[in-house]
Design an enzyme around this catalytic site. Structure first.
Site, PDB file in Angstrom:
ATOM      1  N   HIS A  87      -2.025  -1.165  -8.008  1.00  0.00           N
ATOM      2  CA  HIS A  87      -1.257  -0.540  -9.086  1.00  0.00           C
ATOM      3  C   HIS A  87      -0.914  -1.549 -10.174  1.00  0.00           C
ATOM      4  O   HIS A  87       0.192  -1.572 -10.706  1.00  0.00           O
ATOM      5  CB  HIS A  87       0.000   0.128  -8.539  1.00  0.00           C
ATOM      6  CG  HIS A  87      -0.281   1.420  -7.835  1.00  0.00           C
ATOM      7  ND1 HIS A  87       0.673   2.397  -7.672  1.00  0.00           N
ATOM      8  CD2 HIS A  87      -1.415   1.920  -7.268  1.00  0.00           C
ATOM      9  CE1 HIS A  87       0.145   3.431  -7.027  1.00  0.00           C
ATOM     10  NE2 HIS A  87      -1.129   3.154  -6.774  1.00  0.00           N
ATOM     11  N   GLU A 146      -4.048  12.368  -8.380  1.00  0.00           N
ATOM     12  CA  GLU A 146      -3.369  11.950  -7.156  1.00  0.00           C
ATOM     13  C   GLU A 146      -2.164  11.082  -7.451  1.00  0.00           C
ATOM     14  O   GLU A 146      -1.127  11.190  -6.785  1.00  0.00           O
ATOM     15  CB  GLU A 146      -4.356  11.193  -6.250  1.00  0.00           C
ATOM     16  CG  GLU A 146      -3.840  10.899  -4.847  1.00  0.00           C
ATOM     17  CD  GLU A 146      -3.197   9.528  -4.692  1.00  0.00           C
ATOM     18  OE1 GLU A 146      -2.750   9.210  -3.582  1.00  0.00           O
ATOM     19  OE2 GLU A 146      -3.134   8.766  -5.684  1.00  0.00           O
TER      20      GLU A 146
END
EC number: 3.4.11.-
Length: 345
Positions: A308, A198
């Site tokens: 992230h 993804e």
């Protein structure tokens, strides 16, 4: 809440196309409960929860995390790496990481890079080597995966911290649904999908959806607000305030009928929701809803702080409420409900 499962998922190392450590956890659960398992060509895991003549529903979460890949090794022993996925700039300097070799050996090191303004480039991992030969002797080769070396931690007030919560929180929810509903009588045929890749372009979401061909899809993902301690009205990603319901992002505008139905069910069972919109980025929902002739799709998930990067923080109550809501939605997805949700007349 099964913190040992969440710890195992968080500490597994799985960048895009190298998700075997997460895949193995899911397969062990599916095998234990004797569920049918399929794969797409990218390695996404498709677990059939039950058999039914009703509509087909897909619950999807991605296995991969942001990280790095070994690009080259210098004569002096520096290990040059490239990002895999959108790693935050602040997380590209002076971070403990670990390299997973082809033989599945784990080698710790320190990530650093050259900062030029707001950008960090020329990233390299230092394992203490003084030469190319020393790196080679450690078994490191170009293509090896590099992930943050972060230990899962339990924090005060029912909160947790760990790496790769995007989207191991979603994978955790897949497992909990599998455990809870594995022998339930359900009105729909449910597929639990752990998608590949993804973070590098919503790839497994597309191929897995083609394999399942669902009538309705629910995509699980996480998100964080830019200012973690901003509790203002604009922040709909606050930990402890309930799951997010994503009305729109760069890749998907959720069907209003579907989001309204989710809100109704959430209100019935007393689960608070944070209705959110992503001004940047997208999720597997962007690929899922465009597959075939189109799939009505909604994106939901627990909010986090930080993303992230080397670690995120989440609230266990948000995760449990998300589990409650998913279970309630699945048990209400009758053929009549799906017909109503997909009737555009």
């Amino acid at each position: 809440m099964d913190l040992s499962l969440l710890k195992a998922l968080s500490e597994a190392d799985a960048i895009a196309s190298s998700e075997q450590e997460v895949r193995q956890i899911l397969l062990e659960e599916a095998d234990r409960l004797q569920k049918e398992v399929r794969f797409d060509g990218l390695g996404s895991v498709l677990i059939r929860l039950n058999e039914s003549t009703g509509p087909k529903v897909m619950i999807c979460a991605h296995m991969d995390e942001v990280g790095f890949m070994v690009r080259s090794i210098s004569r002096e022993g520096a290990i040059d790496v490239l990002p895999v996925g959108n790693v935050r700039m602040a997380a590209r300097q002076l971070q403990p990481v670990r390299i997973t070799t082809r033989e599945e050996c784990k080698i710790p090191g320190l990530l650093d890079g050259d900062r030029q303004g707001n950008d960090v480039s020329a990233m390299r991992v230092d394992i203490g080597a003084r030469s190319y030969d020393e790196v080679m002797q450690a078994g490191i080769r170009p293509g090896d995966r590099v992930t943050f070396d972060t230990t899962f931690q339990v924090l005060p007030h029912q909160r947790v911290m760990g790496k790769a919560f995007d989207d191991r929180l979603g994978c955790y929810l897949l497992v909990t649904l599998l455990r809870e509903l594995h022998d339930a009588e359900l009105p729909a045929e449910v597929w639990l999908v752990a998608s590949s890749s993804e973070e590098v372009g919503l790839r497994g979401g597309q191929t897995a959806t083609r394999a399942v061909s669902p009538d309705v899809a629910i995509v699980l993902d996480t998100a964080c607000w830019a200012k973690n301690f901003d509790y203002g009205a604009a922040n709909h990603r606050q930990i402890g305030n309930g799951p997010m319901l994503v009305l729109s992002d760069k890749s998907l505008i959720a069907p209003p009928k579907l989001t309204a139905w989710v809100e109704t069910v959430a209100a019935e069972i007393g689960v608070p929701l944070q209705a959110d919109m992503f001004s940047n980025g997208g999720t597997d929902g962007g690929a899922v809803h465009l597959t075939g002739t189109g799939v009505p799709t909604v994106v939901m998930g627990p909010a986090t702080r930080h993303g992230h990067c080397a670690a995120s923080i989440a609230d266990c109550r948000d995760i449990l409420q998300m589990q409650q809501l998913l279970s309630a939605l699945i048990q209400r997805l009758t053929r009549e409900t799906v017909v109503q949700l997909t009737d555009f007349r």
